[in-house]
Design a protein around this motif. Sequence first.
Motif, PDB file in Angstrom:
ATOM      1  N   ARG A  21       0.983  -1.182   0.027  1.00 17.33           N
ATOM      2  CA  ARG A  21       0.084  -0.032   0.014  1.00 17.33           C
ATOM      3  C   ARG A  21       0.833   1.238   0.026  1.00 17.33           C
ATOM      4  N   ARG A  24       1.951   6.927   1.873  1.00 20.57           N
ATOM      5  CA  ARG A  24       1.328   8.420   1.987  1.00 20.57           C
ATOM      6  C   ARG A  24       0.696   8.860   0.540  1.00 20.57           C
ATOM      7  N   ASN A  25      -0.346   9.606   0.515  1.00 19.06           N
ATOM      8  CA  ASN A  25      -0.628  10.080  -0.861  1.00 19.06           C
ATOM      9  C   ASN A  25       0.275  10.745  -1.596  1.00 19.06           C
ATOM     10  N   GLU A  26       1.234  11.383  -0.783  1.00 21.80           N
ATOM     11  CA  GLU A  26       2.555  12.197  -1.617  1.00 21.80           C
ATOM     12  C   GLU A  26       3.259  11.218  -2.195  1.00 21.80           C
ATOM     13  N   LEU A  28       2.411   9.119  -4.321  1.00 26.29           N
ATOM     14  CA  LEU A  28       1.820   8.865  -5.658  1.00 26.29           C
ATOM     15  C   LEU A  28       3.000   8.926  -6.890  1.00 26.29           C
ATOM     16  N   HIS A  84      -2.757  -1.114  -3.443  1.00 22.44           N
ATOM     17  CA  HIS A  84      -2.265  -0.431  -4.594  1.00 22.44           C
ATOM     18  C   HIS A  84      -1.444  -1.429  -5.584  1.00 22.44           C
TER      19      HIS A  84
END
Length: 293
Positions: A21, A24-26, A28, A84
């Motif tokens: 996974r 953290r979103n940053e 990506l 992910h």
Amino acid sequence: MRPQEGLFHAPGAFSAIAVLRLSRNEALPQLRETVRALYTELSAAGGLHTVLGLQPSLLPGAPAASALLPREGPTARFPSTQSHVLVQVSANGRELLLWALRRVLALSQAVLYLEEEVLGGRIGEGRDAFGFRDGLLRPTREQVRRAALVPSGPLAGASWLLYLRFLQDLERFGRLKPQARERVVGRTPDGELVPDAPAEAHLHRARASGAGENQLLIRRGFPFRHTGEEGLAFVSASADPQYYERSLDALLGVGGQTPDALLRYARAVSGGLYLAPPTNWFDASSSQRETPP
Ligand code: HEM
């Protein structure tokens, strides 16, 4: 568009799944470089078969797939633990498999974290945890191409991967008489068809969707044992996620169909839908390669 070579190979003596996974979103923007490095290194290792899938929405051009999981029938449920990245590695030696899993962790640090890891491998000549021969009809390369690869469009050469981890209740299944066990599966432990197997037999339910004989999906799962529990890491590859809807609904007994008898003895505890992009998606040289043992 060249498909991932790992799609053409059945799991070897040892196989593993790593589900990762985003930390953290940053992270990506770094994801593509990370999976690129991962795939490039693992796919270059001789004797190792690798399949890498991503959450479908991470791939440009992927259709917004209607939610496949969770899915529910009158008697059973297939949950979603969608993440992910999914990596399946297979080898005939344990050393190579462990090397691959260590590299997955080392290369994904700071961008991805390990959410689920399943290690398993062949039992005997290829039996599931209930002792039944599995993977009897080995698909040819041509069958894999036809059933598992997106034929055209922006995703040509990609493959939809379904992952479901099942726990099998060995004690409950073992209490059945041998003949009753065969009627649950639809085959004898050695793989002979049971001529008068009921409609609820796993084989009939699997075939009801048209998925029999490597038609709509290619099965690449493997049995595992972990902390006292045994089961099947079911992995399959298909050209179209709608085939999964049909197959899973046929097993679950959705829409008035007969539920699969096997689901009385096997329970799905995690799962997700991933998309394995063609190899050109990973093109670009990676700087931090390591040589396998
Ligand atoms: C714990 C879960 C499962 C177990 C223990 C299991 C076990 C088996 C066994 C023993 C066979 C017969 C051997 C063979 O034909 O290779 C079989 C066949 C098959 N299973 Fe499963 N299975 C499981 C889950 C699933 C799921 C989730 C699907 C589909 C989404 C599926 C689809 C099929 C198909 C398509 C066949 C082959 C039918 C044919 O070509 O005749 N199975 N399975």
